[in-house]
Motif scaffolding. Sequence first.
Motif, mmCIF file in Angstrom:
data_model
loop_
_atom_site.group_PDB
_atom_site.id
_atom_site.type_symbol
_atom_site.label_atom_id
_atom_site.label_comp_id
_atom_site.label_asym_id
_atom_site.label_seq_id
_atom_site.Cartn_x
_atom_site.Cartn_y
_atom_site.Cartn_z
ATOM 1 N N LEU C 129 -22.478 -0.387 39.692
ATOM 2 C CA LEU C 129 -22.796 1.038 39.671
ATOM 3 C C LEU C 129 -21.533 1.900 39.630
ATOM 4 O O LEU C 129 -21.494 2.929 38.971
ATOM 5 C CB LEU C 129 -23.630 1.411 40.895
ATOM 6 C CG LEU C 129 -25.034 0.785 40.958
ATOM 7 C CD1 LEU C 129 -25.729 1.187 42.249
ATOM 8 C CD2 LEU C 129 -25.871 1.210 39.768
ATOM 9 N N ASP C 130 -20.481 1.444 40.325
ATOM 10 C CA ASP C 130 -19.255 2.248 40.381
ATOM 11 C C ASP C 130 -18.653 2.442 38.992
ATOM 12 O O ASP C 130 -18.294 3.551 38.603
ATOM 13 C CB ASP C 130 -18.222 1.580 41.299
ATOM 14 C CG ASP C 130 -18.700 1.564 42.736
ATOM 15 O OD1 ASP C 130 -19.614 2.370 43.032
ATOM 16 O OD2 ASP C 130 -18.178 0.760 43.525
ATOM 17 N N THR C 131 -18.551 1.343 38.255
ATOM 18 C CA THR C 131 -17.987 1.429 36.910
ATOM 19 C C THR C 131 -18.818 2.361 36.046
ATOM 20 O O THR C 131 -18.286 3.196 35.312
ATOM 21 C CB THR C 131 -17.963 0.026 36.262
ATOM 22 O OG1 THR C 131 -17.536 -0.905 37.251
ATOM 23 C CG2 THR C 131 -17.056 -0.011 35.068
ATOM 24 N N LEU C 132 -20.131 2.205 36.141
ATOM 25 C CA LEU C 132 -21.009 3.043 35.330
ATOM 26 C C LEU C 132 -20.820 4.506 35.695
ATOM 27 O O LEU C 132 -20.761 5.379 34.834
ATOM 28 C CB LEU C 132 -22.471 2.635 35.533
ATOM 29 C CG LEU C 132 -22.862 1.246 35.022
ATOM 30 C CD1 LEU C 132 -24.285 0.920 35.428
ATOM 31 C CD2 LEU C 132 -22.724 1.173 33.505
ATOM 32 N N GLU C 133 -20.715 4.748 36.978
ATOM 33 C CA GLU C 133 -20.526 6.119 37.469
ATOM 34 C C GLU C 133 -19.249 6.714 36.886
ATOM 35 O O GLU C 133 -19.222 7.844 36.416
ATOM 36 C CB GLU C 133 -20.453 6.087 38.996
ATOM 37 C CG GLU C 133 -20.514 7.449 39.648
ATOM 38 C CD GLU C 133 -21.858 7.650 40.345
ATOM 39 O OE1 GLU C 133 -22.265 6.732 41.074
ATOM 40 O OE2 GLU C 133 -22.475 8.705 40.133
ATOM 41 N N LYS C 134 -18.204 5.902 36.911
ATOM 42 C CA LYS C 134 -16.903 6.376 36.420
ATOM 43 C C LYS C 134 -16.959 6.671 34.922
ATOM 44 O O LYS C 134 -16.350 7.598 34.433
ATOM 45 C CB LYS C 134 -15.829 5.321 36.705
ATOM 46 C CG LYS C 134 -14.943 5.697 37.888
ATOM 47 C CD LYS C 134 -13.921 4.608 38.145
ATOM 48 C CE LYS C 134 -14.292 3.764 39.366
ATOM 49 N NZ LYS C 134 -13.670 2.444 39.364
ATOM 50 N N SER C 136 -19.526 7.570 33.136
ATOM 51 C CA SER C 136 -20.437 8.641 32.724
ATOM 52 C C SER C 136 -19.702 9.969 32.723
ATOM 53 O O SER C 136 -19.457 10.564 33.765
ATOM 54 C CB SER C 136 -21.634 8.708 33.673
ATOM 55 O OG SER C 136 -22.264 7.474 33.703
ATOM 56 N N VAL C 137 -19.364 10.439 31.537
ATOM 57 C CA VAL C 137 -18.633 11.700 31.444
ATOM 58 C C VAL C 137 -19.587 12.884 31.470
ATOM 59 O O VAL C 137 -19.214 13.986 31.833
ATOM 60 C CB VAL C 137 -17.770 11.745 30.169
ATOM 61 C CG1 VAL C 137 -16.582 10.814 30.296
ATOM 62 C CG2 VAL C 137 -18.578 11.408 28.934
ATOM 63 N N VAL C 177 -27.067 7.027 38.335
ATOM 64 C CA VAL C 177 -25.693 7.063 37.842
ATOM 65 C C VAL C 177 -25.481 8.211 36.859
ATOM 66 O O VAL C 177 -24.429 8.829 36.810
ATOM 67 C CB VAL C 177 -25.373 5.704 37.159
ATOM 68 C CG1 VAL C 177 -24.138 5.789 36.312
ATOM 69 C CG2 VAL C 177 -25.229 4.628 38.204
ATOM 70 N N THR C 178 -26.530 8.519 36.083
ATOM 71 C CA THR C 178 -26.392 9.575 35.083
ATOM 72 C C THR C 178 -26.699 10.955 35.647
ATOM 73 O O THR C 178 -26.745 11.925 34.912
ATOM 74 C CB THR C 178 -27.347 9.308 33.904
ATOM 75 O OG1 THR C 178 -28.692 9.378 34.396
ATOM 76 C CG2 THR C 178 -27.097 7.949 33.293
ATOM 77 N N GLY C 179 -26.935 11.006 36.947
ATOM 78 C CA GLY C 179 -27.215 12.285 37.575
ATOM 79 C C GLY C 179 -28.685 12.627 37.630
ATOM 80 O O GLY C 179 -29.082 13.623 38.221
ATOM 81 N N MET C 180 -29.496 11.820 36.980
ATOM 82 C CA MET C 180 -30.927 12.102 36.981
ATOM 83 C C MET C 180 -31.546 11.770 38.335
ATOM 84 O O MET C 180 -31.009 10.959 39.082
ATOM 85 C CB MET C 180 -31.609 11.280 35.902
ATOM 86 C CG MET C 180 -31.214 11.711 34.520
ATOM 87 S SD MET C 180 -32.434 11.174 33.372
ATOM 88 C CE MET C 180 -31.994 12.107 31.947
ATOM 89 N N VAL C 181 -32.682 12.395 38.600
ATOM 90 C CA VAL C 181 -33.344 12.177 39.878
ATOM 91 C C VAL C 181 -34.614 11.362 39.662
ATOM 92 O O VAL C 181 -35.566 11.844 39.054
ATOM 93 C CB VAL C 181 -33.712 13.527 40.540
ATOM 94 C CG1 VAL C 181 -34.300 13.285 41.910
ATOM 95 C CG2 VAL C 181 -32.499 14.420 40.602
ATOM 96 N N ALA C 259 -25.621 8.622 25.892
ATOM 97 C CA ALA C 259 -25.291 10.044 25.915
ATOM 98 C C ALA C 259 -24.363 10.353 27.088
ATOM 99 O O ALA C 259 -23.404 11.120 26.964
ATOM 100 C CB ALA C 259 -26.565 10.868 26.006
ATOM 101 N N ALA C 260 -24.630 9.727 28.235
ATOM 102 C CA ALA C 260 -23.789 9.956 29.413
ATOM 103 C C ALA C 260 -22.363 9.459 29.179
ATOM 104 O O ALA C 260 -21.395 10.050 29.653
ATOM 105 C CB ALA C 260 -24.399 9.263 30.623
ATOM 106 N N PHE C 261 -22.243 8.388 28.443
ATOM 107 C CA PHE C 261 -20.918 7.835 28.144
ATOM 108 C C PHE C 261 -20.199 8.641 27.071
ATOM 109 O O PHE C 261 -19.069 8.321 26.711
ATOM 110 C CB PHE C 261 -21.048 6.393 27.630
ATOM 111 C CG PHE C 261 -21.385 5.392 28.709
ATOM 112 C CD1 PHE C 261 -21.376 5.748 30.052
ATOM 113 C CD2 PHE C 261 -21.706 4.084 28.387
ATOM 114 C CE1 PHE C 261 -21.691 4.828 31.036
ATOM 115 C CE2 PHE C 261 -22.012 3.159 29.363
ATOM 116 C CZ PHE C 261 -22.014 3.542 30.691
ATOM 117 N N GLY C 262 -20.884 9.629 26.517
ATOM 118 C CA GLY C 262 -20.275 10.414 25.446
ATOM 119 C C GLY C 262 -20.439 9.763 24.087
ATOM 120 O O GLY C 262 -19.666 10.003 23.166
#
Lengths: 553, 429, 267
Positions: C129-134, C136-137, C177-181, C259-262
């Motif tokens: 999850l940490d890597t994914l979080e990082k 996600s731009v 991770v993408t900020g969604m709820v 999309a989150a990764f740009g």
Amino acid sequence: MMFETLFYISLFLCAAGCIFQWVRFRRAGLMFKPASSDRFNPGRLYPNPVNLILSFLNTIFQIRLFAAGKIRWLFHFFVFAGFLYLVTVHAFHQVTAVVLFDYYDPTVDPFQFLRNLFGSLVVAGCILFFLRRGLRLRVNQIKSNWGSHLKYKGLVSIILVFLIVGTGFLLEASKIISEPVFMEMVEDYSDLEEGDELEELKLFWQEKAFVSFDPTVPADPEKLKNGQVLNEVYCISCHSDIRSSFVSCLLADLMSFYGTVLNQTRVDVMLYRVHYGLCLALIVFLPFSRLNHIFLIPLSIAVKNQAPKTHHQKTAQVFGASLFACTNCGYCSQVCSVYPHFQITGNPDVLPHSKIETLKKIADKHPDVSLWGLQKGNNACTQCNKCTQICPSGIDLQTLWAVTHRIFSDNALVNNQTFFNRILPEAWADLETEPRMLIARQELVSDLIEKTDAFENCIQCTICTNVCPVVEYDSKDNDYTPQQVMNLLRLDQKHLASGTRMVWTCLTCYACQDICPQKIPVTDIILELRHLGGVRADAVKLQQTVKKRVEIS
Amino acid sequence: MNLKNNATISCDLLVIGSGIAGMVAAARAASLGLDTVLTGSSSGFFLTSGLLDFLGVYPVESSQVLESPFNGLDQLRKQNPDHPYSKIDNKTILESLDFTARILSSGGLEYSSAKNTNVNILTSAGTFKPSFLVPQTMIKGSSIGSGKKKILLADFKGLKGYSAALIAQALKRRHMDVTTVTIQVPQLTGDFNVMRMAALFEDDAFLHRTAKQIESSVQDREILGLPAVCGIHNSQDSMKKLENLTGLDCFEIPGLPPSIPGLRLKNAFETHILKNKVRVFNNVKVAFTAFENEQILFTTDGEPFRTQIAAKGVILASGRFPGRGLAAHREVIRETVFDIPVYHPQQRSLWYQLDFFSPQGHPVNRAGILTDSDFRPVDKTCQPLCENVYAAGSILAHNDWTRLKSGAGVSCVSAFCAVNHFHARKKIK
Amino acid sequence: MKLAYFPGCKISFYLKAYGDSFESVMKHLGIDLVRLEFNCCGYPARGEHFEISVFSAIKNLAVAHKNKLDIITPCKCCFGQFKHAVFWYYKHKNLKTKIDDLLDQENLSWDGSTQIHHLLSFLYHEIGLDTLEKRSVKKFSGKKIAVQYGCHALRPFSVTRFDHPYAPTIFEDLVRVTGMVPVEWPKSTECCGNPILEGHKALSLTILENKFKSASLAGAEYICTACTHCQMQYEMTDYESDIDTHGVKPVLFTRILDAAFGGKTVF
């Protein structure tokens, strides 16, 4: 005059053949007509010009074939490119080369050389094709059980092409050695009379161009030199160095051993007739032989390109001619996703290359076709699009398989889902099946039904029923609930259980299995019941088809 | 819980069994900061009433319902020193029951008790059953015992195993003032499904229609009894809404399995323990392989992606026969994980009394595992078999929980204490 | 890191968007996807022909094994089928012998060492999850989303080992991770109805409609899927205009992530 008449007759026959075939192709396409309730719009089935041109260009270079198999492409390109050149520049030179090049003459370089080059390409390609078949190296031959009925498919066309080009070479060689032809030319294009000069020219042509004279002109270096001068005066404008026709020279060299006999019998005239006759045969058989793929492939690619890319196949249609664009290359079956299905069942009609042959046979009302095998085989198709992607002929196989079920109007050929929708479980349980047909499908199963320990611990607590989405949403139509199905098994009513709506509507979501307090593999049991029902249903359906056939005969 | 293939995982405590004891043990371990793994199947909750009993009857022969469990407790300890309750003091018992209520609340389900006394809950058979911790949706029903309330009982047309008329008949024999109403549910056709019925309660429109159908029967009634199917995920809210709509106090009446209150209990336990990072291997069997370096090694079933579990301690909460913690063979009862010796009458003929309804119960009902005072299974010489193996719940011997109405209590209390003992021992080390 | 990419049968024609976004996400994460000559996973033959369904899956595993690669698939049915097949392969000795013989004819073999990843379990365990979080731009803060778990990966747990069969958390964690709820959706582990779409269409669509309805009641704007069949089922609304979606839109998880990764995906 007679040749011309024959040519026009052939063209007429070819045109008639095209019309005949078109009617046949259309009939094949109509086989897949959607049910009357669906909109049927055949208008879209004809390609627009842009698509046609694009796909024709693709056909010239056989890009799709290149992508599928490089070696086959190479062979094919030898034959295709060689034959294309010979047809356009040589056979129809009056409307092509003569118009385009004012210095054109078939015996002038580069044309003399090119004709030999392309001719030899065709011959080489054909020989490689023959070798490939003979050594069983074709994709569709590698596995012997892929379908032996395809062994001789398309062979006639290759032999025809080979013979045309072969007789062409022989014709050229026979003309090279021919004394009569030489004499005719001398008469037509020079003012030489019998005498020394003619002897000198004859000597030159005997030494340098392999003409067989009877009797042989005695050698003399002085005369040869004079002959060369005469050649430059009368012949060279129309005859390049004969050695540029490298294949025919070789043949002429061999033929000159029997030169006198051959010249006396005017073998060149005979060969010309054979060569011309074969070409006419090609024209007449064009619509019927494998060679029609030259036109059918661009057509089917063009049609496919404008087919909508959607998974809603309700109104999808089939372009009948595209069925006949198949060249039985077998690449589709090599990539087929359900190949393991074929490995286990041995049913060739699982594989696309065999299915399309069967469909063609059905379209032509061929008597010995196993609709049964086709239905079973096509049912296995997962619509993965791989065969469509690789098909060198660009046939829209994806749509074809999606609508193949439409041809099974016969009730005995419905899939098992529909079969069990139409029969009540109680009636199903009482049906008698012929054991012979059940034995034919004795295969391994998960062994949950026969061994009671899988379900005997059921305490009928109804938890499975309570978590079952089918029971929840299908409460009006559902018959037995999961726990009742388990109970049927405990009552040794496996056939009744296998015909219940519950078994055939099961979503296989495993909600029941994972929550069962007794750890009964409910879903896996239901899946095995489906298998059991399926095998028995197949036996029943087969029995019905056999009965029907007996009644008809 | 998320798992890689072929993983070897190590943990502080492995809890075998996902019944009440297993869940409480896992929750307690997590609250003490232990890294915990839980295995077993939790589907047994569908067969529980959702009531958490403590001690309803003592002695067995008397069939006398205890007003307060503590009234019988002293006598029980005196007569049955091997009973799990004899190994724990009253304070700890209350503490563990309180703990259970708190974790359920954290899982979204409220339980209440009536100040150290038993609560008598009306069942769908028309009888009253003493219990201790009661779901909030049922607690109001305890007030009808006095016989002074004007009761309205509702049932749903087609719901099997539940009849308001039948319950009313039983209550009238006790001279209670009862009327009944049957609610039509047009959505439900064909096979009637308790879960689907319960899910309907989460739909406001359904509650309105139900309230409307009851309206004419309300008249002078004060309290409304419903089958225990009022919602799965948010039963308390559904209940409150229905109370507002009808203007009556409402309570649920527990009945036959599959039990929705049991499902809620399971959901609440699972929500809590998953929130607290307990790793759950649902429906997975573990096999004991070896003791090694003070660790106890297990493998799960499921070739070839077995998981190896190395635990520092084990709570054996695998239950009795239905939970497969014990397996009965012709002459012997075996424990299924470690093959710990099981206390039971020697000969099969002695397992049962001749009288099936004998008030003392059958000796086989008291079979199980003998433990020391810390709930560690013991061998024949009464020495603990292993330093860090504990047993909890119904697998414990001398515990006829069905007759004593003490099932959940024994489970909660023994699990809670066993984990405490393990934790204390670990800390000393 | 190199993995054998098993797209399954349906992606290439019916759900190109899933394949494209999946590959894009993997590229972002530096995963090298290798395409091998795979066949069908065997899922469609389940319940129809036991031997075929197990053999198909094992053959794929053998092909991956020959190339010394582990398998990753974005489809839950393929994932579940692999696990299911492995389970029976080891449980059913006669079947194992038969399959081994068939594999042997093609110079293949399988020893059980091939790991089977689903997109979600791979992201969760191998990437983290940490890597994914990082990575996600772009964040989609506050968007409410319901996650569709997909049955065949989830159950039976003893075979698939994916996550808790009734109270799974892995997908919600990944979506966060993408900020969604992620919303509390009681039907998140329930079937989408796709398996009976052909045989019992009306029932299948009823189930689908109820999914939309309950997701909307749970307050979701989107239903997130990570399974080819689930997504195809939700997209049935494109063809069946009388299904009420209650304003809930189905969306592929890889598209959100891309999309989150740009990436190219516009979401």
